[in-house]
Design a protein around this motif. Structure first.
Motif, PDB file in Angstrom:
ATOM      1  N   GLY A  16       0.823  -1.207   0.000  1.00 49.73           N
ATOM      2  CA  GLY A  16       0.000   0.000   0.000  1.00 49.73           C
ATOM      3  C   GLY A  16       0.859   1.260   0.000  1.00 49.73           C
ATOM      4  O   GLY A  16       2.001   1.258   0.476  1.00 49.73           O
ATOM      5  N   TRP A  17       0.292   2.340  -0.498  1.00 50.46           N
ATOM      6  CA  TRP A  17       1.077   3.573  -0.622  1.00 50.46           C
ATOM      7  C   TRP A  17       1.505   4.128   0.722  1.00 50.46           C
ATOM      8  O   TRP A  17       2.602   4.653   0.871  1.00 50.46           O
ATOM      9  CB  TRP A  17       0.343   4.614  -1.469  1.00 50.46           C
ATOM     10  N   LYS A  18       0.672   3.988   1.749  1.00 52.79           N
ATOM     11  CA  LYS A  18       1.045   4.496   3.072  1.00 52.79           C
ATOM     12  C   LYS A  18       2.247   3.731   3.622  1.00 52.79           C
ATOM     13  O   LYS A  18       3.189   4.332   4.141  1.00 52.79           O
ATOM     14  CB  LYS A  18      -0.138   4.401   4.040  1.00 52.79           C
ATOM     15  N   ARG A  19       2.197   2.405   3.508  1.00 51.90           N
ATOM     16  CA  ARG A  19       3.320   1.591   3.994  1.00 51.90           C
ATOM     17  C   ARG A  19       4.572   1.844   3.156  1.00 51.90           C
ATOM     18  O   ARG A  19       5.686   1.890   3.685  1.00 51.90           O
ATOM     19  CB  ARG A  19       2.932   0.108   3.964  1.00 51.90           C
ATOM     20  N   ALA A  20       4.411   2.035   1.854  1.00 49.04           N
ATOM     21  CA  ALA A  20       5.556   2.310   0.984  1.00 49.04           C
ATOM     22  C   ALA A  20       6.228   3.619   1.390  1.00 49.04           C
ATOM     23  O   ALA A  20       7.464   3.694   1.497  1.00 49.04           O
ATOM     24  CB  ALA A  20       5.124   2.352  -0.475  1.00 49.04           C
ATOM     25  N   ILE A  21       5.439   4.654   1.640  1.00 50.23           N
ATOM     26  CA  ILE A  21       6.007   5.946   2.043  1.00 50.23           C
ATOM     27  C   ILE A  21       6.676   5.827   3.412  1.00 50.23           C
ATOM     28  O   ILE A  21       7.785   6.337   3.631  1.00 50.23           O
ATOM     29  CB  ILE A  21       4.922   7.043   2.028  1.00 50.23           C
ATOM     30  N   GLU A  22       6.027   5.112   4.322  1.00 51.33           N
ATOM     31  CA  GLU A  22       6.617   4.903   5.655  1.00 51.33           C
ATOM     32  C   GLU A  22       7.976   4.226   5.537  1.00 51.33           C
ATOM     33  O   GLU A  22       8.961   4.649   6.152  1.00 51.33           O
ATOM     34  CB  GLU A  22       5.668   4.050   6.504  1.00 51.33           C
ATOM     35  N   LYS A  23       8.048   3.183   4.726  1.00 53.41           N
ATOM     36  CA  LYS A  23       9.296   2.448   4.565  1.00 53.41           C
ATOM     37  C   LYS A  23      10.354   3.308   3.870  1.00 53.41           C
ATOM     38  O   LYS A  23      11.528   3.272   4.242  1.00 53.41           O
ATOM     39  CB  LYS A  23       9.041   1.161   3.767  1.00 53.41           C
ATOM     40  N   LEU A  24       9.927   4.086   2.880  1.00 50.19           N
ATOM     41  CA  LEU A  24      10.863   4.988   2.192  1.00 50.19           C
ATOM     42  C   LEU A  24      11.509   5.966   3.173  1.00 50.19           C
ATOM     43  O   LEU A  24      12.715   6.195   3.137  1.00 50.19           O
ATOM     44  CB  LEU A  24      10.139   5.791   1.116  1.00 50.19           C
ATOM     45  N   LEU A  25      10.701   6.543   4.046  1.00 48.04           N
ATOM     46  CA  LEU A  25      11.213   7.542   4.971  1.00 48.04           C
ATOM     47  C   LEU A  25      11.998   6.915   6.116  1.00 48.04           C
ATOM     48  O   LEU A  25      13.062   7.413   6.491  1.00 48.04           O
ATOM     49  CB  LEU A  25      10.058   8.396   5.510  1.00 48.04           C
TER      50      LEU A  25
END
Length: 133
Positions: A16-25
């Motif tokens: 999911g996009w939220k988890r992807a952004i969390e992992k990216l940051l």
């Protein structure tokens, strides 16, 4: 393809996009090219010998480009950095005529090679513990 092998394949939903952004940051300091598990699947195997056989098949396939191997089954691997999670994680690309025509031959996906015992432990609560870790 072998129906028995397909039965061992566990496809995950796209990250999911939220988890992807969390992992990216949190993990990759915003470096998007390091996020390699948006598209992912797991193959459940019975023994370490099966894992080795599977790896050899993948390595021998000229249409598979192996980008990275994370051997979290290695006894020297410190599983405290992954909340106890263990597998062999492969990041790979599929390069053949169809993927080239579709423009996706550069897409990296993740394939997790899991021993059955670890797969049984990888239920929703166990995965949630890893995400929170």
């Amino acid at each position: 393809c072998d129906p028995a092998l397909l039965a061992r394949m566990k496809r995950a939903k796209l990250k999911g996009w939220k988890r992807a952004i969390e992992k990216l940051l949190r993990c990759y300091q915003g470096e998007v090219d390091r996020l390699l598990d948006v598209s992912r699947a797991a193959l459940v195997l019975e023994s370490p010998a099966d894992v080795v056989r599977c790896l050899n098949i993948i390595l021998d396939d000229p249409e598979v480009i192996l980008c990275r191997v994370q051997n979290r089954l290695d006894p020297a691997y410190d599983s405290s950095v992954s909340a106890g999670y263990r597998d062999v994680g492969l990041n790979l690309r599929i390069k053949w005529e169809w993927t080239a025509r579709a423009g996706i031959d550069g897409h990296v996906c993740e394939l997790q090679l899991l021993l059955r015992e670890f797969a049984q432990l990888k239920h929703e609560e166990g995965h949630q513990h890893y995400v929170e870790f």
